[in-house]
Design a protein around this motif. Structure first.
Motif: not given
Length: 474
Positions: A181-187, A224-227, A230-235, A304-305
């Motif tokens: 997902p980190f290859l893209f500018k948002g979902t 997205f649940e994993e992100i 692990r990061t405590k971020c919703n973006y 990107y949320y």
């Protein structure tokens, strides 16, 4: 304070070391993070990436005003990194306009090396510049990790785009799934991309429909649940170096004034990986460095949320076609039910990996229940069903039990810790999710006391009991 072993030193000039050290003596929190990053160098790409992303966002929040003040400068340095091409030069004091040419063109062909190599050094002057290089360091390392993973499958004939040679294989790589997902500018951009590549799967092959549908519907969905876990971020942010490099090179080709500006920061070096006869492209930048136009890299640091209604796993590219293609309604209905059951159950199956055979696993947990949970026969059967479900993909119904209390779950979390990375592989958050849902207590999934139990001595078994249980499987 000893900072000699920090990776960040590779990216600053020698005379800048003491300035960075002085700053880190005041900002002990950041020093601890940089030190921790060295300590976890043995971990896999996903673990290091999520660690860096989480700590980078915390660092940004702590230093928001300074980073905002120098935002154009920071984007300029990243833009320079994306556009650098490595050429050969005869001397160390030549101009950027004087690469050496031989019989077959430039003596060192352009090398698209970032983020694998970083051909710059940063000259520090004050605390602001120290904060800036730390921010840049996070971004450099995140890009390096991303490239390390994506290069495993990248189709190099599609320069400037992230496109894999074999999506079936690539999407069975956990690191790829975690970072994709980190290859893209948002979902939304991810959704559009997935709709395109889904056509590369053979969805009209009835023997592959369930496997491929599971890949898109389950693995990409759950990441997205994993992100968040692990990061405590919703973006997310975009680290698509393929795309940014393509844009950076196009920008440099179209900007006549750019090289005149860059020449002020150009100091060729002899670097070991290149022909020692020549100096090669190298820049020394400081906090005054700022490119004349930043349009090509302006959204590099954007958040990107997650969209609640993201639809990348829409069945339009597989399931509907199969329904049209099928001959009998009964067969179509059965396939639909099979897919639904698989999607509902596979999210649990992927939370825990069992590295020993089923028989040993059952013996181990029978022993644990005998020693710690009063030999509960019903619970033995329920755990047996759980491990059969995890190890046998043909079982599509996730088993549950009513025999576990929250206190029981804490002891089981601590018990698993004795076998982590040997008999079982899991993340702590995944294990808590699995056990609370197995125990029909999904509301306890975020109970922090269960999470802490994994490392608390209070829930540790007596040494003699633990030794007896270990002997069952080791």
């Amino acid at each position: 304070m000893e900072i000699d072993d920090l990776t960040i030193l590779k990216y600053i000039t020698p005379e800048s070391v003491n300035i960075l050290k002085t700053y880190l003596e005041k900002d002990s929190s950041t020093y601890s993070i940089l030190e921790k990053y060295e300590e976890i160098s043995y971990l896999g790409p996903s673990e290091k990436f999520f660690f860096l992303f989480k700590e980078h966002e915390k660092f940004i929040n702590r230093n928001h005003e300074i980073l905002h003040k120098h935002s154009a400068h920071l984007l300029s340095v990243m833009g320079l990194l994306f556009m650098i091409e490595t050429n050969g030069y005869m001397t160390g004091n030549c101009s950027i306009f004087d690469p050496v040419y031989g019989e077959y063109g430039r003596v060192i062909p352009p090398d698209h090396s970032f983020p694998e190599d970083v051909n710059i050094e940063y000259r520090l002057t004050d605390n602001d510049s120290s904060i800036c290089i730390i921010d840049l360091f996070f971004n450099i390392e995140l890009n390096k990790i991303m490239r390390l993973v994506m290069e495993r499958y990248q189709d190099h004939s599609n320069y400037g785009r992230s496109q894999f040679l074999n999506y079936d294989i690539a999407f069975n790589d956990l690191d790829v799934i975690n970072l994709y997902p980190f290859l893209f500018k948002g979902t939304r951009e991810l959704e559009s991309h997935m709709n395109v590549i889904s056509e590369k799967f053979n969805f009209f092959d009835k023997n592959k429909i369930i496997d491929n549908f599971q890949i898109i519907n389950n693995k990409i969905h759950l990441v997205f649940e994993e992100i968040t876990s692990r990061t405590k971020c919703n973006y997310i942010k975009c680290y698509n170096f393929f795309n940014f490099r393509s844009r950076a090179l196009r920008y440099s080709d179209e900007n006549d004034e750019l090289f005149k500006y860059l020449d002020k920061y150009f100091f060729p070096r002899k670097l070991r990986k290149y022909d020692p006869q020549y100096y090669v492209t190298f820049f020394i930048v400081s906090i005054d460095f700022e490119l004349p136009d930043l349009e090509f890299v302006k959204n590099y640091n954007e958040k990107y949320y997650f969209d609640d209604d993201i639809n990348i796993y829409d069945s339009i590219y597989g399931y509907k076609e199969l329904l049209i293609y099928g001959d009998e309604v009964k067969e179509e209905s059965l396939l639909k039910d099979n897919i639904k059951n698989m999607l509902n159950s596979s999210k649990y199956r992927n939370l825990l990996k069992v590295n020993i055979d089923l028989k040993k696993t059952i013996i181990l947990f029978d022993g644990f229940i005998d020693k710690c949970l009063y030999g509960n026969k019903r619970l033995k059967k329920d755990f047996k069903d759980l491990f059969k479900f995890i190890t046998d993909e043909s079982i599509t119904v996730f088993p549950t039990t009513n025999e576990l209390t929250v206190e029981n779950i804490k002891y089981i979390m601590r018990f698993f810790g004795n076998y982590k990375s040997i008999e079982f592989d899991y993340s702590i958050s995944d294990l808590q999710y699995l056990l609370t849902h197995f125990a029909n207590k999904p509301e306890e999934d975020k109970n922090t006391s269960i999470d802490r139990a994994h490392r608390m001595d209070r829930f540790k078994l007596d040494k003699e009991i633990q030794y007896e249980l270990n002997s069952l499987v080791r």
